[in-house]
Design a protein around this motif. Structure first.
Motif, PDB file in Angstrom:
ATOM      1  N   GLU A 184       0.842  -1.202   0.000  1.00 28.25           N
ATOM      2  CA  GLU A 184       0.000   0.000   0.000  1.00 28.25           C
ATOM      3  C   GLU A 184       0.876   1.250   0.000  1.00 28.25           C
ATOM      4  O   GLU A 184       1.876   1.319   0.715  1.00 28.25           O
ATOM      5  CB  GLU A 184      -0.877   0.033   1.247  1.00 28.25           C
ATOM      6  N   VAL A 232      -1.572   1.098  -5.041  1.00 25.05           N
ATOM      7  CA  VAL A 232      -0.980  -0.133  -4.529  1.00 25.05           C
ATOM      8  C   VAL A 232       0.117  -0.537  -5.507  1.00 25.05           C
ATOM      9  O   VAL A 232      -0.063  -0.451  -6.720  1.00 25.05           O
ATOM     10  CB  VAL A 232      -2.037  -1.255  -4.431  1.00 25.05           C
ATOM     11  N   LYS A 291      -6.351   2.084  -6.722  1.00 26.12           N
ATOM     12  CA  LYS A 291      -7.491   1.634  -5.935  1.00 26.12           C
ATOM     13  C   LYS A 291      -8.603   2.661  -6.051  1.00 26.12           C
ATOM     14  O   LYS A 291      -9.776   2.315  -6.083  1.00 26.12           O
ATOM     15  CB  LYS A 291      -7.095   1.462  -4.458  1.00 26.12           C
ATOM     16  N   LYS A 321      -5.427   6.646  -4.438  1.00 25.12           N
ATOM     17  CA  LYS A 321      -5.036   5.554  -3.552  1.00 25.12           C
ATOM     18  C   LYS A 321      -4.361   4.530  -4.453  1.00 25.12           C
ATOM     19  O   LYS A 321      -4.968   4.053  -5.417  1.00 25.12           O
ATOM     20  CB  LYS A 321      -6.248   4.930  -2.858  1.00 25.12           C
ATOM     21  N   ASP A 328      -2.277   7.316   0.961  1.00 24.29           N
ATOM     22  CA  ASP A 328      -3.179   8.109   0.120  1.00 24.29           C
ATOM     23  C   ASP A 328      -2.562   9.481  -0.130  1.00 24.29           C
ATOM     24  O   ASP A 328      -1.902  10.057   0.736  1.00 24.29           O
ATOM     25  CB  ASP A 328      -4.526   8.305   0.820  1.00 24.29           C
TER      26      ASP A 328
END
Length: 164
Positions: free
Chosen positions: A68, A92, A159, A90, A71
């Protein structure tokens, strides 16, 4: 004068014989080459489907690992007098090998910095359509790979992405 003609005729006759032999050798070589190529092509097409198929039970491929990215929300570059637009993402990172995850995590502040620096230079028109998002994804992947080198990130995945 007759001697000259005989001498010239003899010289031409001597040159004609080697020329004919040279052409004959060239023709034989070309025919031989074509025969070899034809035989190889015939063998390829005839034997192509008759080979033994080996069905080795390979281990199932390892699923990729994911990391991750924090954000991010940045303002986009606009023309003077336009209202300010923001980009919220967002992300990944997709990594092929689980071992690399632990090696990449210490580099995350550098990755975040590179991403934010790049995202702040974007205009809203840069994000239009799927082509714009594809270019963004490719550029982010290139940048993250330079930051985590020698490790490698397979892809940057979205995401969530919002332009407001």
């Amino acid at each position: 004068m007759a001697d000259k003609e005989q001498a010239e005729g003899g010289a031409d006759g001597a040159e004609a014989a080697p020329a004919k032999k040279g052409k004959l050798k060239l023709i034989i070589a070309a025919v031989g080459f074509l025969a070899v190529v034809g035989a190889g092509a015939g063998w390829f097409f005839l034997m192509r489907g008759h080979g033994e198929e080996v069905h080795a039970e390979a281990a199932p491929p390892k699923p990729p690992s994911f990391v991750e990215v924090p954000d991010m929300m940045v303002n986009l570059v606009g023309a003077p007098g336009e209202r300010v637009q923001y980009l919220k993402v967002k992300l990944v990172l997709e990594i092929k090998d689980e071992k690399q995850v632990e090696q990449i995590k210490p580099s995350m502040p550098r990755v975040t910095d590179l991403f934010q620096t790049y995202l702040r230079e974007l205009r809203p028109s840069d994000l239009n359509g799927s082509a714009g998002l594809f270019r963004l994804k490719e550029e982010l992947t290139r940048r993250v790979n330079s930051a985590v080198s020698p490790n490698q990130v397979s892809a940057v995945l979205f995401k969530e992405i919002v332009v407001q």
